[in-house]
Scaffold this motif. Structure first.
Motif, mmCIF file in Angstrom:
data_model
loop_
_atom_site.group_PDB
_atom_site.id
_atom_site.type_symbol
_atom_site.label_atom_id
_atom_site.label_comp_id
_atom_site.label_asym_id
_atom_site.label_seq_id
_atom_site.Cartn_x
_atom_site.Cartn_y
_atom_site.Cartn_z
ATOM 1 N N TYR A 144 0.837 -1.207 0.000
ATOM 2 C CA TYR A 144 0.000 0.000 0.000
ATOM 3 C C TYR A 144 0.872 1.257 0.000
ATOM 4 N N GLU A 145 1.902 1.286 0.832
ATOM 5 C CA GLU A 145 2.739 2.487 0.957
ATOM 6 C C GLU A 145 3.489 2.784 -0.344
ATOM 7 N N ILE A 146 3.990 1.743 -1.005
ATOM 8 C CA ILE A 146 4.683 1.956 -2.281
ATOM 9 C C ILE A 146 3.716 2.520 -3.322
ATOM 10 N N VAL A 147 2.509 1.958 -3.406
ATOM 11 C CA VAL A 147 1.526 2.464 -4.364
ATOM 12 C C VAL A 147 1.119 3.894 -4.005
ATOM 13 N N ARG A 148 0.992 4.173 -2.721
ATOM 14 C CA ARG A 148 0.670 5.549 -2.307
ATOM 15 C C ARG A 148 1.731 6.520 -2.805
ATOM 16 N N ARG A 149 2.975 6.147 -2.691
ATOM 17 C CA ARG A 149 4.060 7.012 -3.158
ATOM 18 C C ARG A 149 4.046 7.146 -4.681
ATOM 19 N N ILE A 150 3.756 6.065 -5.374
ATOM 20 C CA ILE A 150 3.722 6.111 -6.838
ATOM 21 C C ILE A 150 2.623 7.046 -7.327
ATOM 22 N N VAL A 151 1.407 6.894 -6.781
ATOM 23 C CA VAL A 151 0.309 7.727 -7.282
ATOM 24 C C VAL A 151 0.506 9.194 -6.886
ATOM 25 N N ASP A 152 1.201 9.425 -5.787
ATOM 26 C CA ASP A 152 1.552 10.812 -5.453
ATOM 27 C C ASP A 152 2.484 11.394 -6.519
ATOM 28 N N LEU A 153 3.439 10.564 -6.983
ATOM 29 C CA LEU A 153 4.370 11.017 -8.017
ATOM 30 C C LEU A 153 3.662 11.194 -9.365
ATOM 31 N N PHE A 154 2.640 10.376 -9.614
ATOM 32 C CA PHE A 154 1.911 10.457 -10.882
ATOM 33 C C PHE A 154 0.926 11.621 -10.938
ATOM 34 N N GLU A 155 0.536 12.126 -9.787
ATOM 35 C CA GLU A 155 -0.495 13.168 -9.744
ATOM 36 C C GLU A 155 -0.089 14.362 -10.619
ATOM 37 N N GLY A 156 -1.015 14.796 -11.452
ATOM 38 C CA GLY A 156 -0.764 15.938 -12.321
ATOM 39 C C GLY A 156 -0.275 15.566 -13.708
ATOM 40 N N ARG A 157 0.141 14.292 -13.893
ATOM 41 C CA ARG A 157 0.566 13.858 -15.230
ATOM 42 C C ARG A 157 -0.666 13.534 -16.076
ATOM 43 N N LYS A 158 -0.635 13.879 -17.331
ATOM 44 C CA LYS A 158 -1.816 13.733 -18.181
ATOM 45 C C LYS A 158 -2.223 12.275 -18.356
ATOM 46 N N GLU A 159 -1.268 11.352 -18.222
ATOM 47 C CA GLU A 159 -1.579 9.937 -18.413
ATOM 48 C C GLU A 159 -2.267 9.330 -17.183
#
Length: 429
Positions: free
Chosen positions: A66-81
């Motif tokens: 869960y924590e790794i995915v939380r960090r990934i989606v935080d990094l993805f936030e704002g990207r058009k994809e």
């Protein structure tokens, strides 16, 4: 708008330092009895009998994913994809991906012909506390989460976060298992990998500049499988555990009268396991029965449980049953002649792993390859750019071991000829 907690909750974690929870939905899922049950199931089954530190649970691993995915989606936030509407779907699937695991996981599954993924789906979709929490989002949300975990969801990008050749599940268990077993093989630069991950429509890809971090990750996985997950001593414990369960099931079906009725196993023995029965069985319950079965009248069950509980494991030799079929048949006959039941005291165990593979349409298990995002925007499959990965791509390694009770063989006194022939085949002194 998803409801936030009044203040962020954190779990202190030896691998990720902290696991952060700010959504009430996630906090409520963690508090369900089905998720709390994972505290009572070890992540690595019988590996604690080889690496004494390997006592960590499916609970801690699930929080880590869960924590790794939380960090990934935080990094993805704002990207058009990336559509941030998929944030909670990704977080819940990460947290619950292992919620259906049973005691000693894969050993139980083999003996009783179960699949933890089926129970994961039942827990998410059935009449459970987990389902009640998920339905707070909407009535269809549990099905969405179950489909992500089953790899059938339409959103392949979200699926790839949980299930791919470089997913949050693998990254956490490599780091966590290396930490608790005390080995260095599973270490890799997760910070670097997370920084070079990029979302596309169908999957997560890696910036080309992060290729060497991914090479390190793949080699770490290769080493962990052969040095830890497939360790022959751990496999010896798994062999004995499976024999305990097979013997108990056999005795039950014969009408044997146990000193303590194994009520928690009845539905397993009868091959009619309800979700409620399954959830009542964890490793503390299983170990309770194993402890008591050391005093059973049946000599085989008693001996196998004594071996498992006291770590008096089977010895092993390299043995390929396909090449040494005659030796296998001869050993089985000699064990019978000597009064040792080969069904419980002679076992070939084979382990195999494919550390990395590229896409092979139509094969038994199609693997989505890791793609590198090149500076010109082109996607290139990893093994086409990495000599290290290319060298091991598609190469399946298999290891065969023959397990047997050396102490019982050495103690044979009334079957001297059989004893000598057995020792000759097994190369025992």
């Amino acid at each position: 708008m998803l409801e936030l907690l009044n203040e962020e909750k954190v779990f202190k974690d030896p691998v990720h330092r902290y696991v952060h929870v700010k959504y009430k939905l996630i906090w409520d899922l963690i508090g369900t009895k089905e998720f709390q049950r994972l505290r009572r199931i070890r992540q690595l089954g019988t590996t604690y009998l080889t690496f004494h530190g390997a006592e960590h649970s499916r609970f801690s691993h699930s929080l880590g994913v869960y924590e790794i995915v939380r960090r990934i989606v935080d990094l993805f936030e704002g990207r058009k994809e990336w559509d941030d509407k998929n944030r909670m779907l990704s977080l819940c699937a990460a947290l619950l991906h292992d919620v259906g695991h049973g005691p000693f996981s894969h050993s139980f599954e083999k003996v009783f012909d179960l699949d933890h993924e089926d129970f994961t789906r039942e827990i998410i979709l059935g009449e459970t506390e987990v389902n009640q929490v998920l339905r707070q989002v909407d009535q269809d949300f549990p099905r969405q989460v179950a489909d992500v975990i089953a790899k059938t969801h339409d959103n392949k990008l979200v699926v790839s976060l949980i299930s791919s050749q470089i997913d949050a599940d693998r990254m956490d268990y490599l780091l966590r298992d290396a930490y608790f077993t005390g080995v260095s093989y599973g270490q890799f630069d997760i910070e670097r990998i997370l920084r070079v991950m990029r979302p596309t429509e169908d999957q997560v890809v890696i910036k080309a500049s992060g290729m060497h971090a991914v090479e390190d990750y793949i080699m770490s996985r290769y080493q962990m499988y052969w040095q830890v997950y497939f360790h022959p001593v751990t496999r010896s414990a798994e062999v004995i555990l499976s024999k305990v369960l097979h013997r108990a099931k056999h005795l039950y079906k014969k009408g044997y009268k146990f000193k303590l009725k194994p009520v928690h196993f009845y539905s397993l023995f009868m091959e009619n396991v309800s979700l409620a029965d399954y959830l009542r069985l964890d490793e503390s319950v299983a170990m309770y029965y194993f402890q008591l079965w050391q005093d059973e009248e049946d000599t085989i069950l008693r001996d196998l449980c004594r071996r498992f509980m006291n770590r008096q494991l089977f010895k092993y030799i390299e043995f390929n049953p396909m090449v040494q079929l005659k030796d296998w048949r001869r050993l089985s006959d000699l064990f019978e002649e000597a009064g040792i039941d080969p069904n419980y005291y002679l076992e070939v165990d084979s382990s195999s792993d494919l550390p990395y593979d590229f896409y092979r349409p139509g094969e038994e298990e199609e693997r989505l390859p890791i793609h590198l995002l090149m500076p010109n925007g082109e996607l290139r499959e990893l093994s086409r750019e990495s000599d290290v990965v290319e060298a091991i791509s598609g190469k399946k390694r298999t290891d065969h071991k023959l397990y047997f009770p050396a102490d019982m063989i050495n103690d044979l006194s009334s079957h001297r000829k059989a004893k000598e022939k057995i020792k000759e085949i097994l190369h025992l002194k």
